[in-house]
Scaffold this active site. Structure first.
Site, PDB file in Angstrom:
ATOM      1  N   TRP A  46      47.317  48.430  41.294  1.00  0.00           N
ATOM      2  CA  TRP A  46      46.400  49.477  41.733  1.00  0.00           C
ATOM      3  C   TRP A  46      45.287  49.567  40.711  1.00  0.00           C
ATOM      4  O   TRP A  46      45.367  49.022  39.609  1.00  0.00           O
ATOM      5  CB  TRP A  46      47.118  50.821  41.853  1.00  0.00           C
ATOM      6  CG  TRP A  46      47.998  51.117  40.682  1.00  0.00           C
ATOM      7  CD1 TRP A  46      47.614  51.631  39.483  1.00  0.00           C
ATOM      8  CD2 TRP A  46      49.399  50.847  40.589  1.00  0.00           C
ATOM      9  NE1 TRP A  46      48.700  51.716  38.642  1.00  0.00           N
ATOM     10  CE2 TRP A  46      49.817  51.245  39.306  1.00  0.00           C
ATOM     11  CE3 TRP A  46      50.350  50.321  41.480  1.00  0.00           C
ATOM     12  CZ2 TRP A  46      51.127  51.127  38.878  1.00  0.00           C
ATOM     13  CZ3 TRP A  46      51.648  50.206  41.057  1.00  0.00           C
ATOM     14  CH2 TRP A  46      52.035  50.610  39.761  1.00  0.00           C
TER      15      TRP A  46
ATOM     16  N   GLU B 160      37.846  50.251  35.893  1.00  0.00           N
ATOM     17  CA  GLU B 160      37.501  48.997  36.572  1.00  0.00           C
ATOM     18  C   GLU B 160      36.395  49.219  37.585  1.00  0.00           C
ATOM     19  O   GLU B 160      35.519  48.367  37.776  1.00  0.00           O
ATOM     20  CB  GLU B 160      38.718  48.421  37.283  1.00  0.00           C
ATOM     21  CG  GLU B 160      39.891  48.105  36.379  1.00  0.00           C
ATOM     22  CD  GLU B 160      41.094  47.707  37.206  1.00  0.00           C
ATOM     23  OE1 GLU B 160      41.081  46.574  37.720  1.00  0.00           O
ATOM     24  OE2 GLU B 160      42.014  48.517  37.362  1.00  0.00           O
TER      25      GLU B 160
ATOM     26  N   ARG C 116      51.705  46.469  32.870  1.00  0.00           N
ATOM     27  CA  ARG C 116      52.952  45.728  33.056  1.00  0.00           C
ATOM     28  C   ARG C 116      54.228  46.556  33.025  1.00  0.00           C
ATOM     29  O   ARG C 116      55.313  46.015  33.231  1.00  0.00           O
ATOM     30  CB  ARG C 116      53.038  44.624  31.994  1.00  0.00           C
ATOM     31  CG  ARG C 116      52.125  43.455  32.271  1.00  0.00           C
ATOM     32  CD  ARG C 116      52.178  42.453  31.149  1.00  0.00           C
ATOM     33  NE  ARG C 116      51.248  42.753  30.085  1.00  0.00           N
ATOM     34  CZ  ARG C 116      51.253  42.138  28.908  1.00  0.00           C
ATOM     35  NH1 ARG C 116      52.187  41.237  28.632  1.00  0.00           N
ATOM     36  NH2 ARG C 116      50.343  42.453  27.982  1.00  0.00           N
TER      37      ARG C 116
ATOM     38  N   CYS D 222      47.033  42.024  30.789  1.00  0.00           N
ATOM     39  CA  CYS D 222      47.263  43.099  31.749  1.00  0.00           C
ATOM     40  C   CYS D 222      47.842  44.327  31.067  1.00  0.00           C
ATOM     41  O   CYS D 222      48.878  44.251  30.410  1.00  0.00           O
ATOM     42  CB  CYS D 222      48.202  42.630  32.854  1.00  0.00           C
ATOM     43  SG  CYS D 222      48.537  43.904  34.078  1.00  0.00           S
TER      44      CYS D 222
END
Length: 405
Positions: free
Chosen positions: A242, A247, A72, A69
């Site tokens: 979010w 993406e 973070r 991720c």
């Protein structure tokens, strides 16, 4: 539970309490007392129950530990909703709709996780069948109809159809929630339209862009992963951050295995698709991502660009180093899918993937095998191979999911 498993759980629980309570600045006396309480509970019942503080900080730590991720930096802001008392499918559905509303927050997206009760008792185990709470249906090509919708949702769409749901057959049909408890039959719950905020895509300079009729939903809520805290597994714990614009633009809309819209964007721009040397894919990809950023900002919906997200990850690394904590990171997943060499992560060769707990874990799809007897398109596990591969990759990053196939 046998003595070996009991001791293993007690060891995991103690390690978690030591780490969690130290971060919460609890005293040694409090730490020792809590460990004694947990050991007593495990000895008598084979398990233990987290306090609200343990659940909250444990879930936040799981986000902080996730090696794949990029987002973070904000792990400590995660809102943790305790839904462990939910027992019925209706109660679970109500909590999920509350999560959706709270996470969307009128467009100012809030990181949220809803944790349902742990899964030791198989008869009471809650499973959410959706990959994300909001997701578009997929309709494969047939003899009389070209394919439409999201290919990543093809198998789950058939599940929903067998449960009585019917979509329009279009590209952006929002799928219902599907919930099961124990060995009970799955239940289907439609999501009210007012709870799903969708953003139609336009472009800051290309006036004809809306002709492509593209849109995407505001918040990605991953709902099929398992949360593990101190040896306790929570098989239903949907969570969200979010979106990062790539993406949606690079992966969901751009991938050939997803919506595959780069050719349409290129044609709108009048680009030469007869040769790769025109770099039409790169140019179309750039403008598609610009459209995503522009549209979300115009709609007042939180989103981050991949350069800002990469800079934020570097700040996260610095903060963790200052606190004496190692950062678990998988380089191949942290580099963004667009212009990765223009980000600082590209040049970082120090990243290592560490085995840290609390954590998010993959689990077999709740509907794996469910379609096997009725649908010849399924593989041995009841999922098409392409969908299985897609799910494993998509689930890799809970708050900014990269979706390679």
């Amino acid at each position: 539970m046998d003595s070996k498993n009991i001791e293993e759980l007690a060891t995991q629980a103690e390690a978690f309490i030591q780490l969690c309570y130290a971060e919460l600045e609890k005293s040694e006396v409090e730490i020792e007392q809590r460990i004694l309480e947990i050991r007593s509970a495990i000895d008598s019942s084979g398990t233990y129950r987290h306090t609200e503080d343990e659940l909250m900080h444990g879930a936040r730590m799981a986000w902080r530990h996730n090696s794949r991720c990029i987002g973070r930096l904000f792990w400590h802001t995660l809102e943790v909703l305790d839904a462990r008392e939910a027992q019925t499918e209706e109660q679970v559905a109500e909590k999920l709709l509350q999560h959706l509303k709270q996470a969307n927050n009128g467009g100012r997206i809030s990181p949220v996780i809803t944790v349902f009760h742990s899964g030791e008792d198989a008869a009471r185990r809650i499973r959410i069948w959706n990959h994300q709470l909001v997701r578009y249906a997929g309709y494969p090509e047939t003899a009389d109809k070209s394919r439409s919708g999201d290919p990543a949702s093809d198998a789950f769409t058939r599940v929903c159809q067998q449960l009585g749901w019917q979509g329009t057959g279009g590209d952006f049909d929002v799928l219902p929630l599907v919930i099961s408890i124990g060995d009970g039959q799955p239940r289907c719950f439609p999501i009210p339209k007012h709870l799903v905020q969708e953003v139609p895509l336009s472009h800051p300079e290309i006036s004809r862009f809306p002709e492509l009729q593209l849109r995407w939903y505001s918040v990605p809520i991953v709902s099929d992963m398992q949360l593990e805290i101190g040896g306790i597994a929570y098989p239903a714990a949907p969570f969200n951050g979010w979106y990062m614009e790539t993406e949606i633009g690079s992966r969901n809309l751009g991938d050939t295995g997803r919506y595959n819209r780069l050719p349409a964007v290129a044609d709108l721009l009048g680009l030469d698709r007869s040769t790769n040397t025109s770099l039409w894919k790169d140019r179309a990809l750039l403008e598609l991502n610009r459209a995503v950023l522009h549209s979300f900002k115009q709609a007042g919906v939180s989103i981050v660009d991949h350069h800002t997200a990469a800079d934020q990850f570097v700040r996260f690394q610095q903060q963790e180093e200052e606190r004496g904590r190692q950062v678990s990171g998988r380089w191949s997943w942290l580099i963004p899918p667009m212009s990765p060499s223009a980000t600082p992560i590209w040049h970082d060769r120090t990243l290592k993937e560490l085995d840290l707990s609390p954590r998010f874990l993959y689990q077999k799809s709740a509907y794996a095998g469910w379609l096997k007897e009725t649908d010849p398109r399924q593989g041995e596990d009841g999922l098409e191979k392409s969908e299985t591969d897609n799910q494993l990759v998509e689930m890799a990053c809970p708050f900014h999911h990269k979706t390679d196939t």
